[in-house]
Design a protein around this motif. Structure first.
Motif, mmCIF file in Angstrom:
data_model
loop_
_atom_site.group_PDB
_atom_site.id
_atom_site.type_symbol
_atom_site.label_atom_id
_atom_site.label_comp_id
_atom_site.label_asym_id
_atom_site.label_seq_id
_atom_site.Cartn_x
_atom_site.Cartn_y
_atom_site.Cartn_z
ATOM 1 N N PHE A 1 -11.407 2.086 4.980
ATOM 2 C CA PHE A 1 -10.438 1.151 4.420
ATOM 3 C C PHE A 1 -10.450 -0.194 5.144
ATOM 4 C CE2 PHE A 1 -8.202 5.189 3.084
ATOM 5 C CZ PHE A 1 -8.419 5.026 1.725
ATOM 6 N N ALA A 2 -10.572 -0.183 6.473
ATOM 7 C CA ALA A 2 -10.574 -1.439 7.233
ATOM 8 C C ALA A 2 -11.783 -2.293 6.851
ATOM 9 C CB ALA A 2 -10.557 -1.158 8.732
ATOM 10 N N GLU A 3 -12.958 -1.678 6.741
ATOM 11 C CA GLU A 3 -14.155 -2.414 6.325
ATOM 12 C C GLU A 3 -13.974 -3.009 4.932
ATOM 13 O OE1 GLU A 3 -17.495 0.222 6.565
ATOM 14 O OE2 GLU A 3 -17.650 0.022 8.743
ATOM 15 N N MET A 4 -13.195 -2.314 4.104
ATOM 16 C CA MET A 4 -12.960 -2.782 2.740
ATOM 17 C C MET A 4 -11.850 -3.842 2.696
ATOM 18 S SD MET A 4 -13.342 0.954 0.891
ATOM 19 C CE MET A 4 -12.682 0.461 -0.677
ATOM 20 N N GLY A 5 -11.280 -4.178 3.856
ATOM 21 C CA GLY A 5 -10.244 -5.209 3.929
ATOM 22 C C GLY A 5 -8.858 -4.716 3.539
ATOM 23 N N LEU A 6 -8.642 -3.403 3.590
ATOM 24 C CA LEU A 6 -7.351 -2.826 3.209
ATOM 25 C C LEU A 6 -6.570 -2.432 4.458
ATOM 26 C CD1 LEU A 6 -8.615 -0.639 0.255
ATOM 27 C CD2 LEU A 6 -7.578 -2.909 0.155
ATOM 28 N N ASP A 7 -5.344 -2.893 4.541
ATOM 29 C CA ASP A 7 -4.497 -2.650 5.704
ATOM 30 C C ASP A 7 -3.776 -1.312 5.617
ATOM 31 O OD1 ASP A 7 -5.063 -5.208 6.763
ATOM 32 O OD2 ASP A 7 -3.504 -6.093 5.491
ATOM 33 N N HIS A 8 -3.384 -0.817 6.778
ATOM 34 C CA HIS A 8 -2.505 0.348 6.822
ATOM 35 C C HIS A 8 -1.236 -0.025 6.067
ATOM 36 C CE1 HIS A 8 -4.496 1.778 10.820
ATOM 37 N NE2 HIS A 8 -5.360 1.593 9.851
ATOM 38 N N GLY A 9 -0.718 0.886 5.273
ATOM 39 C CA GLY A 9 0.473 0.622 4.477
ATOM 40 C C GLY A 9 0.162 0.193 3.053
ATOM 41 N N THR A 10 -1.112 -0.091 2.752
ATOM 42 C CA THR A 10 -1.487 -0.485 1.390
ATOM 43 C C THR A 10 -1.275 0.692 0.447
ATOM 44 O OG1 THR A 10 -3.136 -2.057 2.196
ATOM 45 C CG2 THR A 10 -3.391 -1.286 -0.075
ATOM 46 N N PRO A 11 -0.539 0.481 -0.646
ATOM 47 C CA PRO A 11 -0.307 1.572 -1.600
ATOM 48 C C PRO A 11 -1.447 1.701 -2.607
ATOM 49 C CG PRO A 11 0.984 -0.332 -2.227
ATOM 50 C CD PRO A 11 0.255 -0.702 -0.961
ATOM 51 N N LEU A 12 -1.698 2.933 -3.033
ATOM 52 C CA LEU A 12 -2.663 3.247 -4.087
ATOM 53 C C LEU A 12 -1.987 4.196 -5.066
ATOM 54 C CD1 LEU A 12 -5.760 4.044 -1.827
ATOM 55 C CD2 LEU A 12 -5.302 1.897 -3.023
ATOM 56 N N THR A 13 -2.369 4.108 -6.327
ATOM 57 C CA THR A 13 -1.779 4.945 -7.376
ATOM 58 C C THR A 13 -2.880 5.724 -8.075
ATOM 59 O OG1 THR A 13 -0.058 3.288 -7.724
ATOM 60 C CG2 THR A 13 -0.370 4.902 -9.481
ATOM 61 N N PHE A 14 -2.629 7.000 -8.347
ATOM 62 C CA PHE A 14 -3.588 7.839 -9.054
ATOM 63 C C PHE A 14 -3.754 7.316 -10.476
ATOM 64 C CE2 PHE A 14 -4.479 12.117 -11.148
ATOM 65 C CZ PHE A 14 -5.798 12.163 -10.723
ATOM 66 N N TYR A 15 -4.975 7.186 -10.937
ATOM 67 C CA TYR A 15 -5.244 6.555 -12.228
ATOM 68 C C TYR A 15 -4.681 7.312 -13.423
ATOM 69 C CZ TYR A 15 -9.043 9.810 -13.505
ATOM 70 O OH TYR A 15 -9.772 10.926 -13.847
ATOM 71 N N ARG A 16 -4.498 8.613 -13.323
ATOM 72 C CA ARG A 16 -4.002 9.402 -14.459
ATOM 73 C C ARG A 16 -2.500 9.628 -14.444
ATOM 74 N NH1 ARG A 16 -8.039 14.307 -14.700
ATOM 75 N NH2 ARG A 16 -6.351 15.144 -13.481
ATOM 76 N N ASP A 17 -1.850 9.325 -13.334
ATOM 77 C CA ASP A 17 -0.426 9.600 -13.224
ATOM 78 C C ASP A 17 0.195 8.610 -12.239
ATOM 79 O OD1 ASP A 17 2.139 10.576 -12.797
ATOM 80 O OD2 ASP A 17 1.509 12.674 -12.768
ATOM 81 N N ALA A 18 0.855 7.597 -12.758
ATOM 82 C CA ALA A 18 1.422 6.532 -11.926
ATOM 83 C C ALA A 18 2.504 7.027 -10.976
ATOM 84 C CB ALA A 18 1.973 5.414 -12.811
ATOM 85 N N GLU A 19 2.975 8.265 -11.184
ATOM 86 C CA GLU A 19 3.979 8.816 -10.265
ATOM 87 C C GLU A 19 3.362 9.381 -8.994
ATOM 88 O OE1 GLU A 19 7.381 11.001 -11.893
ATOM 89 O OE2 GLU A 19 6.399 10.729 -13.850
ATOM 90 N N VAL A 20 2.039 9.499 -8.958
ATOM 91 C CA VAL A 20 1.345 9.973 -7.755
ATOM 92 C C VAL A 20 0.883 8.739 -6.986
ATOM 93 C CG1 VAL A 20 -0.580 11.312 -6.833
ATOM 94 C CG2 VAL A 20 0.597 12.090 -8.905
ATOM 95 N N ARG A 21 1.525 8.522 -5.834
ATOM 96 C CA ARG A 21 1.209 7.350 -5.030
ATOM 97 C C ARG A 21 0.952 7.761 -3.583
ATOM 98 N NH1 ARG A 21 5.395 5.832 -8.237
ATOM 99 N NH2 ARG A 21 6.936 5.831 -6.590
ATOM 100 N N VAL A 22 0.022 7.050 -2.980
ATOM 101 C CA VAL A 22 -0.301 7.269 -1.576
ATOM 102 C C VAL A 22 -0.253 5.929 -0.849
ATOM 103 C CG1 VAL A 22 -1.765 9.276 -2.064
ATOM 104 C CG2 VAL A 22 -2.808 7.005 -1.902
ATOM 105 N N GLU A 23 -0.288 6.012 0.467
ATOM 106 C CA GLU A 23 -0.281 4.817 1.306
ATOM 107 C C GLU A 23 -1.337 5.018 2.394
ATOM 108 O OE1 GLU A 23 2.989 3.831 4.413
ATOM 109 O OE2 GLU A 23 3.658 3.094 2.451
ATOM 110 N N ILE A 24 -2.132 4.005 2.644
ATOM 111 C CA ILE A 24 -3.172 4.085 3.673
ATOM 112 C C ILE A 24 -2.511 4.182 5.046
ATOM 113 C CG2 ILE A 24 -5.053 2.816 4.781
ATOM 114 C CD1 ILE A 24 -5.643 1.591 1.992
#
Length: 106
Positions: A14-37
Motif C-alpha cells: 500500500f505504501a508503494e502505491m501511495g496509500l496511507d494508513h487509514g485509507t478506506p476501501l469498499t468491496f465492489y459487490r457490497d458497499a456495506e463491506v468496508r475496510v481500512e488500511i
C-alpha cells in the motif's frame, strides 16, 4: 510507474502505491463491506453486514484483502490479486492504483 517497485510483484504494498494508513476501501459487490488500511500489506474490517457474512466480524484484527475475500462468498477469477475487487473513495478500482504503480499484471 514506481521505478523502485518490482514489475508485477506477487504481493503489493500500500505504501508503494501511495496509500496511507487509514485509507478506506469498499468491496465492489457490497458497499456495506468496508475496510481500512492498517499497514503496508493489511487492512481491518470497519463495516460488514453480519446478517449476510456471519463468519466475518469487525474485530480490529489486521487481515489481508485475500483473506477477507474468502469470507465474502464465491468470487469469480483469480483471488491472488484482490485489487480488482476493492474500490477507492473516488470510485476507482484499487487495481488502477496497482497498475499505475507496478504496471499491468500479466
Amino acid at each position: 510507474m514506481n521505478p523502485r517497485a518490482a514489475p508485477n510483484p506477487s504481493h503489493f504494498n500500500f505504501a508503494e502505491m501511495g496509500l496511507d494508513h487509514g485509507t478506506p476501501l469498499t468491496f465492489y459487490r457490497d458497499a456495506e463491506v468496508r475496510v481500512e488500511i492498517v499497514d503496508d500489506r493489511r487492512v481491518k474490517l470497519v463495516s460488514v453486514p453480519e446478517s449476510r457474512y456471519s463468519s466475518l466480524t469487525c474485530d480490529g484484527q489486521p487481515r489481508s484483502l485475500t483473506n477477507i475475500l474468502k469470507f465474502l462468498g464465491p468470487v469469480r477469477g483469480n483471488v491472488s490479486n484482490p485489487t480488482r475487487r476493492w474500490l477507492m473513495e473516488d470510485g476507482r478500482l484499487l487495481k488502477e492504483i496497482y497498475d499505475e504503480t507496478y504496471g499491468p499484471r500479466r
